[in-house]
Design an enzyme around this catalytic site. Sequence first.
Site, PDB file in Angstrom:
ATOM      1  N   HIS A 138      20.694   2.740  33.281  1.00 16.84           N
ATOM      2  CA  HIS A 138      21.490   3.967  33.192  1.00 16.84           C
ATOM      3  C   HIS A 138      22.756   3.686  32.398  1.00 16.84           C
ATOM      4  O   HIS A 138      23.386   2.648  32.617  1.00 16.84           O
ATOM      5  CB  HIS A 138      21.861   4.441  34.595  1.00 16.84           C
TER       6      HIS A 138
ATOM      7  N   GLY B 111       0.792  -1.226   0.000  1.00 15.28           N
ATOM      8  CA  GLY B 111       0.000   0.000   0.000  1.00 15.28           C
ATOM      9  C   GLY B 111       0.823   1.273   0.000  1.00 15.28           C
ATOM     10  O   GLY B 111       2.002   1.285  -0.371  1.00 15.28           O
TER      11      GLY B 111
ATOM     12  N   GLU C  68       1.433  27.418   6.716  1.00 18.01           N
ATOM     13  CA  GLU C  68       0.487  26.621   7.506  1.00 18.01           C
ATOM     14  C   GLU C  68      -0.753  27.449   7.834  1.00 18.01           C
ATOM     15  O   GLU C  68      -0.653  28.580   8.293  1.00 18.01           O
ATOM     16  CB  GLU C  68       1.165  26.109   8.787  1.00 18.01           C
TER      17      GLU C  68
END
Length: 469
Positions: free
Chosen positions: A448, A40, A204
């Site tokens: 971390h 698609g 915009e």
Amino acid sequence: MSQYDLVVIGTGPGGYVCAIKAAQLGLKVAVVEKRATHGGTCLNVGCIPSKALLHASEMLAEAEHSFEELGIKVGKPKVDWAKMLAHKDKTVDSNVSGIAFLFKKNKIDAHRGTGRILGTGRVEVKAEDGSTTVLETKNIVIATGSEVMPLPGVEIDEKQIVSSTGALALDKVPGRMVVVGAGVIGLELGSVYARLGSEVVFVEFLDKILGPMDGDVSKQFQRMLKKQGMNFKLSSKVTAVSKKGKSLEVTVEPAAGGEAAAETLEADVVLVAIGRKPYTDGLGLKEAGVALDERGRVKTDAHYRTNVDGIYAIGDVIAGPMLAHKAEDEGVALAEMLAGQAGHVNYDVIPGVVYTQPEVASVGKTEEELKADGVKYKAGKFPFTANGRAKAMLHSDGFVKVLADAATDRVLGVHIVGFGAGEMIHEAAVLMEFGGSSEDLGRTCHAHPTMSEAVKEAALATFAKPIHI
Ligand code: FAD
Ligand code: NAI
């Protein structure tokens, strides 16, 4: 006797996933696709090719702006545009052929041609040579996706005045680009060309970029893009584009109207990215009696049923965000329902990611939505400038924001702008899927040094105090 249990029309992320899941659950499935390849919009001219160009241009920006500070000396990097496009094409080829392989593996019959619904249980497939075949099936799924929304008065030629499809295959990097619409497509593809050296101006309509995103995120993100050299004309609209030799003249007016205040921008390429609309042309829906809603989308109920027995619809062609993962999840849920199981999509927890640099990622409600709904909430925020890993990588722009219910502490929304935001958002999505609280997130041990520690700290900031600011 029907030939098939299920015929899916369209093999984008909605259709191909629905077909595969249904076949896995034991249904006899066929797909109909008019494009030469499966996948698609997303795999052929959307998600995948855009991410290939985004990544390549990000590497260029790293080499230009970060290598020296990291102690790496290379000459000034040069762009080989043909090779960058070849990388994009190779990425697309390998993804679309992967879908063809999965169809074979799952014994799904793939019919090439345009599908038209003749009524309950019958789909006509018209091949390119005009020949037709009729497939008989118990169930039909419409997964025909969406197409580009045209801008009235501006004709897209896919060379100089382009949609996203043309913008993914320009013959050269333009000197000046005007992007109409600072939404997801405009910002992603605009930032590709800005990094490759184009002067990029966004026009915009709204007074903010990325309209539906959290206001804080949108404001800071626009500042970051401006620092990268991109320019914005907000509250503005393009009313005309005319060709002047090799250049284009773009007429920009205030969004509220007013020819007197019009100005002209010059450009080599104009990208029109003002949204997409559902694609139902030639499907025979009117004749089959399938109802559409007021925006031309196929109308469905919560089980993806249309008003006609045995005909269902999913993905961009129905209501909801036009996102590949939303289409995929609907495909799985519908296949499960057709196989007699209980399928479900939680529309409150669908992440959205803008794959710019830095990335923007969001899941759940924005602050604006919570205010509009009258929900009492608390907000915790943590900047990447206080995150050790971000500093080490020279990616300390941005922040994480956690929004939680004031009374129950349940997380209602998480918004991130920063390097790798599109990966980090998923811990918030999982937490929200399980109805977790900001305290659950803040007390979960995070490795971390990681960027994700900023998510934990933002959660700490929501119910207690963060450690590192
Ligand atoms: P589609 O992918 O549009 O597929 C529909 C298919 O149906 C097409 O192949 C079409 O040829 C076929 N078809 C239509 N009519 C017929 C017919 N009558 N007979 C046979 N076949 C037919 N989403 C994200 O989540 N992440 C991203 O990063 C992202 N990036 C994008 C970038 C761009 C430039 C664009 C344009 C879109 C992007 N999207 C992204 C959106 C995403 O592509 C769509 O949400 C997704 O493709 C929708 O899937 P779908 O299966 O509903 O439809
Ligand atoms: P969009 O809806 O994201 O943005 C369109 C923008 O154009 C809006 O900000 C709108 O206010 C503006 N606009 C509308 N008319 C205008 C006009 N006349 N003049 C100026 N501005 C105008 O649509 P976009 O970017 O075209 O993307 C289409 C769809 O594709 C989106 O729904 C998005 O979800 C999907 N997509 C998703 C991606 C991702 O998940 N990373 C990437 C690309 C597309």
